[in-house]
Motif scaffolding. Structure first.
Motif, mmCIF file in Angstrom:
data_model
loop_
_atom_site.group_PDB
_atom_site.id
_atom_site.type_symbol
_atom_site.label_atom_id
_atom_site.label_comp_id
_atom_site.label_asym_id
_atom_site.label_seq_id
_atom_site.Cartn_x
_atom_site.Cartn_y
_atom_site.Cartn_z
ATOM 1 N N ASN A 25 0.847 -1.193 0.000
ATOM 2 C CA ASN A 25 0.000 0.000 0.000
ATOM 3 C C ASN A 25 0.875 1.231 0.000
ATOM 4 O O ASN A 25 1.832 1.338 0.737
ATOM 5 C CB ASN A 25 -0.906 0.015 1.242
ATOM 6 N N VAL A 26 0.545 2.169 -0.875
ATOM 7 C CA VAL A 26 1.303 3.404 -0.957
ATOM 8 C C VAL A 26 0.350 4.569 -0.849
ATOM 9 O O VAL A 26 -0.850 4.421 -0.973
ATOM 10 C CB VAL A 26 2.109 3.483 -2.274
ATOM 11 N N ALA A 27 0.880 5.746 -0.614
ATOM 12 C CA ALA A 27 0.039 6.931 -0.453
ATOM 13 C C ALA A 27 -0.743 7.215 -1.720
ATOM 14 O O ALA A 27 -0.327 6.877 -2.815
ATOM 15 C CB ALA A 27 0.915 8.136 -0.108
ATOM 16 N N ALA A 28 -1.862 7.880 -1.560
ATOM 17 C CA ALA A 28 -2.753 8.164 -2.684
ATOM 18 C C ALA A 28 -2.085 9.022 -3.745
ATOM 19 O O ALA A 28 -2.443 8.944 -4.909
ATOM 20 C CB ALA A 28 -4.021 8.849 -2.182
ATOM 21 N N VAL A 100 -8.434 1.914 -5.536
ATOM 22 C CA VAL A 100 -8.841 2.350 -4.196
ATOM 23 C C VAL A 100 -8.193 1.453 -3.136
ATOM 24 O O VAL A 100 -7.805 1.908 -2.073
ATOM 25 C CB VAL A 100 -10.384 2.318 -4.060
ATOM 26 N N TYR A 101 -8.046 0.163 -3.456
ATOM 27 C CA TYR A 101 -7.500 -0.804 -2.496
ATOM 28 C C TYR A 101 -5.980 -0.870 -2.532
ATOM 29 O O TYR A 101 -5.364 -1.366 -1.603
ATOM 30 C CB TYR A 101 -8.070 -2.201 -2.781
ATOM 31 N N GLY A 102 -5.379 -0.406 -3.621
ATOM 32 C CA GLY A 102 -3.937 -0.505 -3.754
ATOM 33 C C GLY A 102 -3.522 -1.947 -4.003
ATOM 34 O O GLY A 102 -4.338 -2.809 -4.277
ATOM 35 N N GLY A 103 -2.229 -2.203 -3.943
ATOM 36 C CA GLY A 103 -1.719 -3.556 -4.119
ATOM 37 C C GLY A 103 -1.105 -3.767 -5.488
ATOM 38 O O GLY A 103 -1.136 -2.892 -6.355
ATOM 39 N N LYS A 104 -0.516 -4.940 -5.652
ATOM 40 C CA LYS A 104 0.117 -5.305 -6.914
ATOM 41 C C LYS A 104 -0.751 -6.318 -7.638
ATOM 42 O O LYS A 104 -1.350 -7.194 -7.005
ATOM 43 C CB LYS A 104 1.489 -5.926 -6.672
ATOM 44 N N LYS A 126 5.093 -17.326 -16.684
ATOM 45 C CA LYS A 126 4.219 -18.281 -17.367
ATOM 46 C C LYS A 126 3.195 -17.601 -18.268
ATOM 47 O O LYS A 126 2.820 -18.146 -19.304
ATOM 48 C CB LYS A 126 3.477 -19.137 -16.337
ATOM 49 N N LEU A 127 2.722 -16.426 -17.855
ATOM 50 C CA LEU A 127 1.605 -15.773 -18.536
ATOM 51 C C LEU A 127 2.007 -14.565 -19.369
ATOM 52 O O LEU A 127 1.255 -14.125 -20.221
ATOM 53 C CB LEU A 127 0.561 -15.300 -17.508
ATOM 54 N N GLY A 128 3.156 -13.980 -19.068
ATOM 55 C CA GLY A 128 3.491 -12.685 -19.651
ATOM 56 C C GLY A 128 2.802 -11.618 -18.820
ATOM 57 O O GLY A 128 2.536 -11.805 -17.646
ATOM 58 N N GLY A 129 2.507 -10.517 -19.423
ATOM 59 C CA GLY A 129 1.829 -9.448 -18.695
ATOM 60 C C GLY A 129 2.787 -8.517 -17.997
ATOM 61 O O GLY A 129 4.009 -8.620 -18.141
ATOM 62 N N THR A 130 2.216 -7.626 -17.219
ATOM 63 C CA THR A 130 2.949 -6.578 -16.521
ATOM 64 C C THR A 130 2.518 -6.542 -15.065
ATOM 65 O O THR A 130 1.322 -6.593 -14.778
ATOM 66 C CB THR A 130 2.635 -5.210 -17.169
ATOM 67 N N ILE A 131 3.459 -6.431 -14.152
ATOM 68 C CA ILE A 131 3.120 -6.278 -12.740
ATOM 69 C C ILE A 131 2.902 -4.790 -12.487
ATOM 70 O O ILE A 131 3.789 -3.982 -12.756
ATOM 71 C CB ILE A 131 4.214 -6.842 -11.828
ATOM 72 N N LYS A 132 1.712 -4.464 -12.003
ATOM 73 C CA LYS A 132 1.370 -3.058 -11.733
ATOM 74 C C LYS A 132 1.107 -2.863 -10.253
ATOM 75 O O LYS A 132 0.428 -3.650 -9.623
ATOM 76 C CB LYS A 132 0.111 -2.645 -12.511
ATOM 77 N N GLN A 133 1.651 -1.790 -9.725
ATOM 78 C CA GLN A 133 1.385 -1.357 -8.356
ATOM 79 C C GLN A 133 0.303 -0.300 -8.433
ATOM 80 O O GLN A 133 0.510 0.747 -9.045
ATOM 81 C CB GLN A 133 2.648 -0.769 -7.724
ATOM 82 N N LEU A 134 -0.849 -0.562 -7.835
ATOM 83 C CA LEU A 134 -1.933 0.416 -7.814
ATOM 84 C C LEU A 134 -1.875 1.184 -6.514
ATOM 85 O O LEU A 134 -1.566 0.632 -5.461
ATOM 86 C CB LEU A 134 -3.289 -0.276 -7.961
#
Length: 144
Positions: A25-28, A100-104, A126-134
């Protein structure tokens, strides 16, 4: 129906995000961070059952709606959610609401995997894709 599907899937987010111990969790006002998959020419199709199979589970479908399908995977290592979307615009709406919840999250073309952060990197290979931090909208934990 759309609101119920989005609300239903978002209701599960705190459960998955809670598994991370709150460290993500990071600041808004923080900007989302992104890490891309290595040059692994693998891109998972946007189907819950196929993505689940690639990650080593058989998903139990929890939400079946026009805007999204969501399956829950239960394994010895972790429980995680796989959400697929018929169009990118629905995925973007889901991500906007999830911020709103944050997370990766591991995000691909018309799909999102919500899992413990340490599992996301394994899934990415395995899937590809991108890891995003919300970014989260709530209070950040204090150091006391």
């Amino acid at each position: 129906m759309r609101g119920a599907a989005v609300a239903g899937s978002l209701a599960l987010l705190p459960l998955v995000s809670a598994c991370s111990g709150g460290k993500e969790n990071v600041a808004a006002d923080s900007k989302p961070s992104i890490s891309s998959a290595p040059a692994a020419g693998v891109v998972a199709p946007a189907k819950v059952e196929v993505i689940a199979g690639l990650t080593g589970c058989k998903a139990k479908i929890r939400v079946e709606a026009e805007e999204l399908r969501q399956g829950l995977c239960h394994t010895e290592k972790a429980d995680y959610l796989i959400t697929t979307f018929p169009e990118e615009k629905y995925k973007q709406t889901w991500l906007d609401e999830a911020s709103v919840y944050g997370g990766k999250y591991l995000v691909g073309s018309r799909w999102v995997v919500a899992a413990k952060p340490q599992m996301l990197e394994q899934f990415r290979t395995k899937l590809g894709g991108t890891i995003k931090q919300l970014r989260g909208m709530g209070p950040t934990p204090s150091g006391s």
